[in-house]
Design an enzyme around this catalytic site. Structure first.
Site, PDB file in Angstrom:
ATOM      1  N   ALA A   1       0.821  -1.312  -0.075  1.00 37.34           N
ATOM      2  CA  ALA A   1       0.402   0.237  -0.179  1.00 37.34           C
ATOM      3  C   ALA A   1       0.783   1.479  -0.066  1.00 37.34           C
ATOM      4  CB  ALA A   1      -0.830   0.005   1.588  1.00 37.34           C
TER       5      ALA A   1
ATOM      6  N   GLY B   1       0.711  -5.168   0.998  1.00 38.36           N
ATOM      7  CA  GLY B   1      -1.023  -5.361  -0.079  1.00 38.36           C
ATOM      8  C   GLY B   1      -0.703  -6.054  -0.908  1.00 38.36           C
TER       9      GLY B   1
ATOM     10  N   GLU C   1      -0.229  -9.266  -0.642  1.00 42.09           N
ATOM     11  CA  GLU C   1      -2.286 -10.266  -0.649  1.00 42.09           C
ATOM     12  C   GLU C   1      -2.465 -10.030  -1.666  1.00 42.09           C
ATOM     13  OE1 GLU C   1      -2.422  -6.875   2.464  1.00 42.09           O
ATOM     14  OE2 GLU C   1      -2.893  -8.696   3.529  1.00 42.09           O
TER      15      GLU C   1
ATOM     16  N   GLU D   1       4.476  -5.278   6.651  1.00 42.56           N
ATOM     17  CA  GLU D   1       3.276  -4.506   7.383  1.00 42.56           C
ATOM     18  C   GLU D   1       3.917  -4.376   9.085  1.00 42.56           C
ATOM     19  OE1 GLU D   1       2.982  -6.624   5.429  1.00 42.56           O
ATOM     20  OE2 GLU D   1       1.050  -5.922   4.528  1.00 42.56           O
TER      21      GLU D   1
HETATM   22  C1  3H9 Z   1       0.624  -2.266   3.508  1.00 45.54           C
HETATM   23  O1  3H9 Z   1       0.745  -2.784   2.414  1.00 45.54           O
HETATM   24  C2  3H9 Z   1      -0.604  -3.026   3.838  1.00 45.54           C
HETATM   25  C3  3H9 Z   1      -1.382  -3.511   3.567  1.00 45.54           C
HETATM   26  O2  3H9 Z   1      -1.325  -4.064   3.877  1.00 45.54           O
HETATM   27  C4  3H9 Z   1      -2.525  -2.856   3.871  1.00 45.54           C
HETATM   28  C5  3H9 Z   1      -3.042  -1.277   3.812  1.00 45.54           C
HETATM   29  C6  3H9 Z   1      -5.089  -1.178   3.312  1.00 45.54           C
HETATM   30  N1  3H9 Z   1       4.683   3.527  -0.952  1.00 45.54           N
HETATM   31  O3  3H9 Z   1      13.369   2.836  -0.836  1.00 45.54           O
HETATM   32  P1  3H9 Z   1      13.607   2.854  -1.790  1.00 45.54           P
HETATM   33  C7  3H9 Z   1       8.941   4.991  -2.465  1.00 45.54           C
HETATM   34  S1  3H9 Z   1       2.181  -1.384   3.805  1.00 45.54           S
HETATM   35  C8  3H9 Z   1       4.973   4.709  -0.584  1.00 45.54           C
HETATM   36  O4  3H9 Z   1      14.853   3.968  -2.077  1.00 45.54           O
HETATM   37  P2  3H9 Z   1      14.415   0.893  -2.172  1.00 45.54           P
HETATM   38  C9  3H9 Z   1      10.190   5.251  -1.269  1.00 45.54           C
HETATM   39  O5  3H9 Z   1       9.698   6.311  -0.111  1.00 45.54           O
HETATM   40  C10 3H9 Z   1       3.306  -1.071   2.704  1.00 45.54           C
HETATM   41  N2  3H9 Z   1       6.120   5.160  -0.926  1.00 45.54           N
HETATM   42  O6  3H9 Z   1      14.081   2.359  -2.737  1.00 45.54           O
HETATM   43  C11 3H9 Z   1      11.152   6.273  -2.622  1.00 45.54           C
HETATM   44  O7  3H9 Z   1      10.257   7.413  -2.751  1.00 45.54           O
HETATM   45  P3  3H9 Z   1      11.064   8.708  -3.005  1.00 45.54           P
HETATM   46  C12 3H9 Z   1       4.107  -2.272   3.006  1.00 45.54           C
HETATM   47  C13 3H9 Z   1       7.207   3.794  -1.716  1.00 45.54           C
HETATM   48  O8  3H9 Z   1      15.030  -0.216  -3.399  1.00 45.54           O
HETATM   49  C14 3H9 Z   1      10.819   4.901  -3.466  1.00 45.54           C
HETATM   50  O9  3H9 Z   1       9.726   4.570  -3.196  1.00 45.54           O
HETATM   51  N3  3H9 Z   1       5.352  -1.926   2.517  1.00 45.54           N
HETATM   52  C15 3H9 Z   1       6.924   2.490  -1.005  1.00 45.54           C
HETATM   53  O10 3H9 Z   1      15.929   0.624  -1.445  1.00 45.54           O
HETATM   54  C16 3H9 Z   1      11.497   4.095  -3.821  1.00 45.54           C
HETATM   55  O11 3H9 Z   1      12.393   3.285  -2.484  1.00 45.54           O
HETATM   56  C17 3H9 Z   1       6.056  -1.558   2.739  1.00 45.54           C
HETATM   57  O12 3H9 Z   1       6.576  -1.264   4.322  1.00 45.54           O
HETATM   58  C18 3H9 Z   1       5.617   2.561  -0.142  1.00 45.54           C
HETATM   59  N4  3H9 Z   1       4.780   1.274   0.220  1.00 45.54           N
HETATM   60  O13 3H9 Z   1      13.695  -0.303  -1.474  1.00 45.54           O
HETATM   61  C19 3H9 Z   1       8.011  -1.333   1.803  1.00 45.54           C
HETATM   62  N5  3H9 Z   1       8.214   1.782  -0.854  1.00 45.54           N
HETATM   63  O14 3H9 Z   1      11.824   7.938  -4.066  1.00 45.54           O
HETATM   64  C20 3H9 Z   1       8.375  -0.546   2.062  1.00 45.54           C
HETATM   65  C21 3H9 Z   1       8.519   2.754  -1.493  1.00 45.54           C
HETATM   66  O15 3H9 Z   1      10.241   9.301  -2.806  1.00 45.54           O
HETATM   67  N6  3H9 Z   1       9.133  -0.059   1.342  1.00 45.54           N
HETATM   68  N7  3H9 Z   1       8.508   3.852  -1.619  1.00 45.54           N
HETATM   69  O16 3H9 Z   1      11.961   8.753  -1.518  1.00 45.54           O
HETATM   70  C22 3H9 Z   1      10.618  -0.435   1.759  1.00 45.54           C
HETATM   71  O17 3H9 Z   1      10.807  -1.285   2.260  1.00 45.54           O
HETATM   72  C23 3H9 Z   1      11.344  -0.035   0.184  1.00 45.54           C
HETATM   73  O18 3H9 Z   1      11.224   0.864  -0.453  1.00 45.54           O
HETATM   74  C24 3H9 Z   1      11.513  -1.280  -1.121  1.00 45.54           C
HETATM   75  C25 3H9 Z   1      12.517  -0.539  -2.304  1.00 45.54           C
HETATM   76  C26 3H9 Z   1      12.311  -2.071  -0.376  1.00 45.54           C
HETATM   77  C27 3H9 Z   1       9.896  -1.139  -1.296  1.00 45.54           C
END
Ligand code: 3H9
Length: 717
Positions: A64, A102, A105, A125
């Site tokens: 998400a 998500g 999921e 999450e």
């Molecule tokens: C969820 O899914 C809840 C569900 O169960 C149901 C809900 C109702 N959202 O980290 P990076 C951005 S909870 C928004 O530099 P990497 C990040 O800020 C979610 N933005 O790259 C960055 O932006 P910017 C569960 C996001 O390769 C850009 O993308 N998911 C999100 O080092 C690049 O990211 C997580 O917790 C996001 N979800 O790492 C995953 N993800 O360029 C959270 C990334 O403007 N994300 N961005 O600074 C991560 O752990 C890492 O970003 C990821 C990539 C491993 C994906």
């Protein structure tokens, strides 16, 4: 349907739904609606037999959109995942790169899952203080069993494609073009009925129900961890529910729990921490780290605790590293230190002997400067002695190839001093690691006056390649991280003189959420480490307030855990800190000698005295342009000092109290204790505006000369 974030095409009777929200296809508004509409359209179209769900670019869906939490969602993942599962035509998930939260999921709701070898699958999450809320807590245990599901949900870790296949989380690993492969599979299974719905799987139930201890063990493990968070307990209850109630009831419960957690203080703080870390990685003036310029080989000068820890960090990250020491004996000791760290990991089953050999093979002992000259980066990690460091940088200047990064792990000495010892000050910067260097995630990248943007960008990218959070700071005594923590340390020492005890202060900080109290930490790193720094500061600053208690303990030979006595005493190689009457006596003697009145302290006064001192200093650091942003200090405290993550960070926590209240107290302590509590102008400004400390940024003109955008950048020609 939103054409920009979701696209659709039909290829030989397969409807292909592609999510498009670069870089990671986080589920932004319009995407869930798009999935629902397109699954419906594909079902209604007689020219389509099956559906593929995929992500554009190199990722499936990273979850998400975290920025949307706390806002009303028109459609939830629960609903779009249900629409996928209810499709009468099979839906195949085609996953590359990140498939998280998500995203996973939605894949769980598909009837068939395919991933590339590069796919990373997980439900992270929990790290955001929430639980999966798109049916993940109910579908995952049905697919891979309760034990494996609990492991993934409670750790938030990512599984690679091979592991996912072994777990039954995916059905196949794709070869060749992912979408073409998935479309082929979709055609193959198009007519198979009944469709395999994850929520209808039952085989898992019998097996898992026979093992009620799975849930009980998870409960006990969670109780032992004493997490202050609600999410882990809820996740366990939800997986337990998946064993006993039908999927609709389980998903309804999941929804209730998620609604409660989404806007909780802990989830807000953890979301803030996530973005503070992402923002800290951004260096004004650099769009992206220069491609192809990464550090592919490194050298460490010094094989002591820090040097060997840094060498391990490189070896763990797969980067070959040379370790240079002055004598064969010191080199041998350094290599032994490395080996014993790896041995401990093997004992804890965190590493296999084969992995240890692989990593040891990446660490090459070196005894001559000439032999490290071809490395892309060198990190000096010797004692904090200016003359020694200058000598080393002079030698590095001679041997290192052009373009190599010349980095120092110094924790306080001005980078400009080392830079001046070379003819290439632009290549010199700090790469300040935190002990133990192979574990702690902070890498403070310190800019001297002449450090180029290119050097900073490459050094920060090197830190990230080591799995660290790189945060940039300007050169000053203690840089940003240690300088912001130093007042906390001063106050904790002075509180002792006024009547508090180390174990009392440690308890207050552990109750606040630190894994260890600051005195126990000091015993771990060694009291002698800061002794020399204090001497240097005392010599340089006539107003320096001497810290009598730690000085006296060091002079008595109490250096911490390493010799069994420091703030606490330690028995028979046991690391348990035990209060020691000798320390009470030293404190009482000093209070008497200096005529300091004794009193009692409340827990709140202790906490505020320690942390407000650092908040005030952090404001000064930002105001002087030694940090780009106040949130960078939070990223540092979270990753370098074990600040409790569910409290967001030092400045985020301070905002919970409010700048005006903090200023009021700082002013009172300024009157009472004098100069060291002088309020920061930035604190006063933010308090006057009733603003947020965490949003403070350095004045552009104050920051590192080489980093201020040049006038041409702003030119409007
Ligand atoms: C969820 O899914 C809840 C569900 O169960 C149901 C809900 C109702 N959202 O980290 P990076 C951005 S909870 C928004 O530099 P990497 C990040 O800020 C979610 N933005 O790259 C960055 O932006 P910017 C569960 C996001 O390769 C850009 O993308 N998911 C999100 O080092 C690049 O990211 C997580 O917790 C996001 N979800 O790492 C995953 N993800 O360029 C959270 C990334 O403007 N994300 N961005 O600074 C991560 O752990 C890492 O970003 C990821 C990539 C491993 C994906």
């Amino acid at each position: 349907m939103n054409d920009e974030v979701v696209s659709y095409e039909i290829r030989e009777r397969v409807g292909i739904i592609t999510l498009r929200n670069p870089p990671v296809n986080a589920l932004a508004p319009g995407m869930r609606e798009g999935i629902i509409d397109l699954v419906k359209a594909a079902n209604e179209n007689p020219a389509v037999d099956a559906i593929v769900l995929t992500g554009a670019g190199r990722n499936f869906i990273a979850g998400a959109d975290i920025r949307q939490f706390g806002k009303t969602r028109a459609v939830t993942s629960r609903t779009s995942a249900a629409a996928i599962e209810a499709s009468e035509k099979p839906v195949v998930a085609a996953m590359d790169g990140y498939c998280l939260g998500g995203g996973l999921e939605h894949a769980l709701a598909c009837h068939h899952r395919i991933a590339t070898p590069a796919a990373r699958l997980g439900l992270p999450e929990i790290k955001l203080g929430i639980i999966p809320a798109g049916g993940g807590t109910q579908r995952l245990p049905r697919l891979i069993g309760a034990a494996a599901a609990l492991d993934m949900i409670l750790s938030g870790r990512q599984a690679g494609a091979d592991e996912a296949l072994a777990l039954g989380l995916i059905d196949e690993i794709a070869t060749g073009d992912l979408v073409a492969f998935a479309a082929g599979v979709a055609r193959r299974i198009a007519l198979e009925r009944p469709l395999r719905k994850t929520s209808a799987l039952t085989a898992w139930r019998t097996a898992d129900r026979e093992k009620p201890e799975i849930i009980e063990m998870a409960r006990q493990a969670a109780a032992r961890k004493k997490s202050p968070l609600k999410a882990p307990g809820y996740a366990i209850e939800l997986v337990a529910a998946s064993l006993s109630v039908d999927v609709d009831a389980g998903i309804a419960l999941e929804h209730d729990r998620f609604s409660e957690l989404e806007d909780s203080d802990e989830a807000k703080a953890l979301r803030y921490a996530f973005f503070a870390e992402k923002t800290a990685g951004k260096i004004p003036g650099i769009a992206k780290p220069p491609a192809g310029d990464g550090v592919r080989s490194a050298a460490v000068v010094g094989g002591g605790t820090m040097g060997s820890g840094i060498a391990i960090a490189f070896a763990d990250a797969g980067i070959p590293v040379k370790m240079l020491e002055a004598t064969p004996e010191a080199l041998k000791r350094g290599m032994e230190r490395i080996r014993s760290t790896y041995d401990a990991r093997i004992r804890r089953k965190r590493l296999t002997p084969a992995q240890m050999q692989e990593r040891l093979a990446r660490i090459e002992p070196a005894s001559r400067y000439e032999s490290i000259g071809d490395c892309d980066a060198v990190i000096e990690a010797v004692f904090e002695r200016v003359d020694l460091k200058m000598d080393i940088f002079g030698k590095l200047d001679v041997v290192m190839k052009p373009g190599a990064l010349l980095l120092t792990n110094s924790s306080a000495i001005d980078i400009n001093v080392m830079a001046r010892a070379t003819k290439r000050p632009g290549s010199v910067a700090g790469a300040h690691f935190f002990a133990p260097a192979n574990v702690m995630k902070l890498c403070e990248i310190v800019a001297g006056d002449a450090t180029t943007i290119d050097t900073l960008g490459r050094a920060a990218a090197m830190g990230r390649a080591l799995g660290k959070i790189s945060v940039v700071a300007g050169s000053c005594d203690g840089f940003a991280a240690n300088r912001s923590r130093a007042p906390l340390v001063t106050e904790m020492m002075l509180l002792l003189e006024e009547g508090a005890l180390p174990w009392q202060i440690d308890k207050v900080m552990m109750d606040f959420g630190y894994p260890m109290g600051p005195f126990a930490v000091s015993d771990l790193s060694g009291l002698d480490v800061s002794y020399d720094t204090r001497k240097r500061r005392a010599a340089a600053d006539p107003d320096y307030r001497k810290l009598h208690v730690p000085d006296r303990l060091v002079e008595m030979g109490r250096h911490g855990q390493k010799n069994g006595a420091g703030w606490y005493r330690y028995e028979n190689n046991d690391r348990t800190p035990r209060p020691d009457a000798v320390v009470n006596q030293v404190i009482a003697d000093i209070a008497r000698e200096f005529g300091i009145p004794q009193r009692e302290f409340t827990d709140e006064e202790i906490l505020h005295r320690l942390l407000f001192a650092s908040v005030n200093e952090a404001c000064k650091i930002v105001d002087e342009g030694k940090s780009f942003r106040a949130s960078d200090i939070d990223a540092m405290w979270l990753n370098g000092f074990g600040f409790p993550r569910h409290r967001g960070g030092l400045m985020y926590w301070a905002d919970g109290i409010g700048a005006p209240a903090i200023l009021y107290q700082v002013q009172a302590w300024h009157e009472r204790y004098g100069k060291r509590w002088k309020p920061s102008p930035l604190l006063a400004r933010v308090a006057g505006e009733n603003g947020r400390l965490r949003e403070a940024v350095a004045p552009e003109t104050a920051f590192l000369p080489s980093l201020v955008p040049q006038p041409s950048t702003h030119s409007t020609k």
